[in-house]
Design a protein around this motif. Structure first.
Motif, PDB file in Angstrom:
ATOM      1  N   ALA A   1      -0.243  -9.226   7.637  1.00  0.00           N
ATOM      2  CA  ALA A   1       0.054 -10.665   7.538  1.00  0.00           C
ATOM      3  C   ALA A   1       1.370 -10.999   8.233  1.00  0.00           C
ATOM      4  CB  ALA A   1       0.105 -11.076   6.067  1.00  0.00           C
ATOM      5  N   PHE A   2       2.367 -10.117   8.111  1.00  0.00           N
ATOM      6  CA  PHE A   2       3.666 -10.341   8.754  1.00  0.00           C
ATOM      7  C   PHE A   2       3.526 -10.402  10.273  1.00  0.00           C
ATOM      8  CE2 PHE A   2       7.233  -8.384  10.993  1.00  0.00           C
ATOM      9  CZ  PHE A   2       8.244  -9.273  10.697  1.00  0.00           C
ATOM     10  N   PHE A   3       2.892  -9.369  10.849  1.00  0.00           N
ATOM     11  CA  PHE A   3       2.755  -9.329  12.301  1.00  0.00           C
ATOM     12  C   PHE A   3       1.905 -10.492  12.818  1.00  0.00           C
ATOM     13  CE2 PHE A   3       4.332  -4.970  11.997  1.00  0.00           C
ATOM     14  CZ  PHE A   3       5.059  -4.840  13.169  1.00  0.00           C
ATOM     15  N   THR A   4       0.903 -10.902  12.055  1.00  0.00           N
ATOM     16  CA  THR A   4       0.057 -12.011  12.491  1.00  0.00           C
ATOM     17  C   THR A   4       0.841 -13.316  12.502  1.00  0.00           C
ATOM     18  OG1 THR A   4      -1.899 -10.905  11.589  1.00  0.00           O
ATOM     19  CG2 THR A   4      -2.089 -13.262  12.057  1.00  0.00           C
ATOM     20  N   LEU A   5       1.561 -13.588  11.422  1.00  0.00           N
ATOM     21  CA  LEU A   5       2.330 -14.833  11.331  1.00  0.00           C
ATOM     22  C   LEU A   5       3.456 -14.877  12.364  1.00  0.00           C
ATOM     23  CD1 LEU A   5       3.240 -17.488  10.037  1.00  0.00           C
ATOM     24  CD2 LEU A   5       4.390 -16.147   8.260  1.00  0.00           C
TER      25      LEU A   5
ATOM     26  N   GLY B   1      -1.342  -2.180  11.013  1.00  0.00           N
ATOM     27  CA  GLY B   1      -2.444  -1.530  10.313  1.00  0.00           C
ATOM     28  C   GLY B   1      -2.024  -0.751   9.084  1.00  0.00           C
ATOM     29  N   THR B   2      -0.731  -0.744   8.759  1.00  0.00           N
ATOM     30  CA  THR B   2      -0.218   0.059   7.652  1.00  0.00           C
ATOM     31  C   THR B   2      -0.553  -0.533   6.282  1.00  0.00           C
ATOM     32  OG1 THR B   2       1.608   0.756   9.073  1.00  0.00           O
ATOM     33  CG2 THR B   2       1.869   1.136   6.719  1.00  0.00           C
ATOM     34  N   SER B   3      -0.464  -1.852   6.162  1.00  0.00           N
ATOM     35  CA  SER B   3      -0.714  -2.494   4.867  1.00  0.00           C
ATOM     36  C   SER B   3      -1.083  -3.959   5.079  1.00  0.00           C
ATOM     37  CB  SER B   3       0.534  -2.397   3.978  1.00  0.00           C
ATOM     38  OG  SER B   3       1.602  -3.126   4.552  1.00  0.00           O
ATOM     39  N   GLY B   4      -1.556  -4.581   3.997  1.00  0.00           N
ATOM     40  CA  GLY B   4      -1.858  -6.011   4.054  1.00  0.00           C
ATOM     41  C   GLY B   4      -0.619  -6.829   4.334  1.00  0.00           C
ATOM     42  N   PHE B   5       0.498  -6.435   3.725  1.00  0.00           N
ATOM     43  CA  PHE B   5       1.772  -7.126   3.952  1.00  0.00           C
ATOM     44  C   PHE B   5       2.148  -7.117   5.429  1.00  0.00           C
ATOM     45  CE2 PHE B   5       6.175  -5.364   4.583  1.00  0.00           C
ATOM     46  CZ  PHE B   5       6.810  -6.577   4.793  1.00  0.00           C
ATOM     47  N   LEU B   6       2.080  -5.938   6.052  1.00  0.00           N
ATOM     48  CA  LEU B   6       2.485  -5.845   7.460  1.00  0.00           C
ATOM     49  C   LEU B   6       1.479  -6.526   8.379  1.00  0.00           C
ATOM     50  CD1 LEU B   6       3.975  -2.264   7.418  1.00  0.00           C
ATOM     51  CD2 LEU B   6       5.194  -4.378   7.960  1.00  0.00           C
TER      52      LEU B   6
ATOM     53  N   ALA C   1       0.826  -1.221   0.000  1.00  0.00           N
ATOM     54  CA  ALA C   1       0.000   0.000   0.000  1.00  0.00           C
ATOM     55  C   ALA C   1       0.855   1.263   0.000  1.00  0.00           C
ATOM     56  CB  ALA C   1      -0.961  -0.002   1.193  1.00  0.00           C
ATOM     57  N   ALA C   2       1.871   1.289  -0.839  1.00  0.00           N
ATOM     58  CA  ALA C   2       2.795   2.416  -0.954  1.00  0.00           C
ATOM     59  C   ALA C   2       3.526   2.716   0.358  1.00  0.00           C
ATOM     60  CB  ALA C   2       2.080   3.674  -1.450  1.00  0.00           C
TER      61      ALA C   2
ATOM     62  N   GLY D   1      10.903  -1.567  16.664  1.00  0.00           N
ATOM     63  CA  GLY D   1      11.586  -0.761  15.656  1.00  0.00           C
ATOM     64  C   GLY D   1      10.721  -0.532  14.426  1.00  0.00           C
ATOM     65  N   MET D   2      10.004  -1.562  14.003  1.00  0.00           N
ATOM     66  CA  MET D   2       9.133  -1.421  12.833  1.00  0.00           C
ATOM     67  C   MET D   2       7.983  -0.462  13.121  1.00  0.00           C
ATOM     68  SD  MET D   2       9.145  -5.368  11.484  1.00  0.00           S
ATOM     69  CE  MET D   2       8.149  -5.127  10.031  1.00  0.00           C
ATOM     70  N   ILE D   3       7.362  -0.624  14.280  1.00  0.00           N
ATOM     71  CA  ILE D   3       6.236   0.246  14.640  1.00  0.00           C
ATOM     72  C   ILE D   3       6.709   1.685  14.803  1.00  0.00           C
ATOM     73  CG2 ILE D   3       4.538   0.722  16.460  1.00  0.00           C
ATOM     74  CD1 ILE D   3       4.336  -2.388  16.794  1.00  0.00           C
ATOM     75  N   ALA D   4       7.912   1.871  15.352  1.00  0.00           N
ATOM     76  CA  ALA D   4       8.470   3.227  15.514  1.00  0.00           C
ATOM     77  C   ALA D   4       8.707   3.908  14.168  1.00  0.00           C
ATOM     78  CB  ALA D   4       9.778   3.162  16.303  1.00  0.00           C
TER      79      ALA D   4
END
Length: 198
Positions: free
Chosen positions: A132-136, A125-130, A49-50, A116-119
């Motif tokens: 799915a990443f955080f869930t897995l 909530g930023t994108s579908g990729f993130l 999502a850009a 670090g990623m959230i910071a």
């Protein structure tokens, strides 16, 4: 008296065997859950999502450190199991403590990565990729957390009860769970992190 004791031991072994079978069923259902999470990640991995992409976020050196800690913890759990087969309860406890420290080190590194990623504004909530990443990866981390709690409980049981038949059975089942988490992490490393930095 001896016949009654033998009968009780036989019934206890049958009960433990059925628990071990039930635990294998649990591991299979857990494998299905992780398979679904992997499939979701693969489908959503290009949907940034850009926002930040995996190449911008993933640090392979950090992930290699996490991997080393988790794989070493699997090795130390194996040594604890060998110590159990040699009836050395003190050694079992020592190796379980080492396993616990390595597991907690893995969790600390994972939390540092998430923070670090959230910071950087790359939360779930930023994108579908993130998402799915955080869930897995978060689900795997939650499993490692429960496994670490299980190791603490197991240390207490070995210290209080010794290496009785039920304690041995629980230790074997916990070992299966811990090794299963290593297999899942190797999948995460291979499917999420390696392709993400290439």
């Amino acid at each position: 008296m001896s016949v009654t004791t033998d009968l009780l031991e036989h019934e206890e072994k049958k009960s433990l065997e059925s628990r071990e079978f039930g635990f294998w069923i649990y591991l299979m259902t857990d494998a299905v859950i992780f398979a679904l999470l992997f499939a979701s990640y693969v489908v959503l991995s290009k949907n940034s999502a850009a926002g930040p992409t995996s190449k911008e976020l993933f640090d392979l050196g950090h992930t290699a450190g996490e991997t080393a800690l988790l794989l070493l913890s699997s090795l130390t759990f194996g040594v604890a199991t060998i110590s159990m087969s040699e009836d050395r309860s003190n050694r079992v406890v020592q190796w379980l403590i080492v396993t616990l420290v390595l597991g907690l080190g893995f969790l600390a590194m994972e939390l540092i990565e998430f923070y670090g990623m959230i910071a950087q504004g790359a939360g779930p909530g930023t994108s579908g990729f993130l998402s799915a990443f955080f869930t897995l990866v978060g689900t795997h981390g939650l499993h490692v957390t429960f496994g670490s709690i299980g190791i603490c409980v197991m240390i207490g049981q070995v210290l209080v009860k010794g290496l009785t038949l039920p304690v041995r059975s629980r230790l074997v089942r916990l070992g299966l769970f811990w090794h299963f988490l290593d297999i899942v992490w190797i999948g995460i490393f291979s499917v999420v992190y390696l392709p993400g930095v290439m």
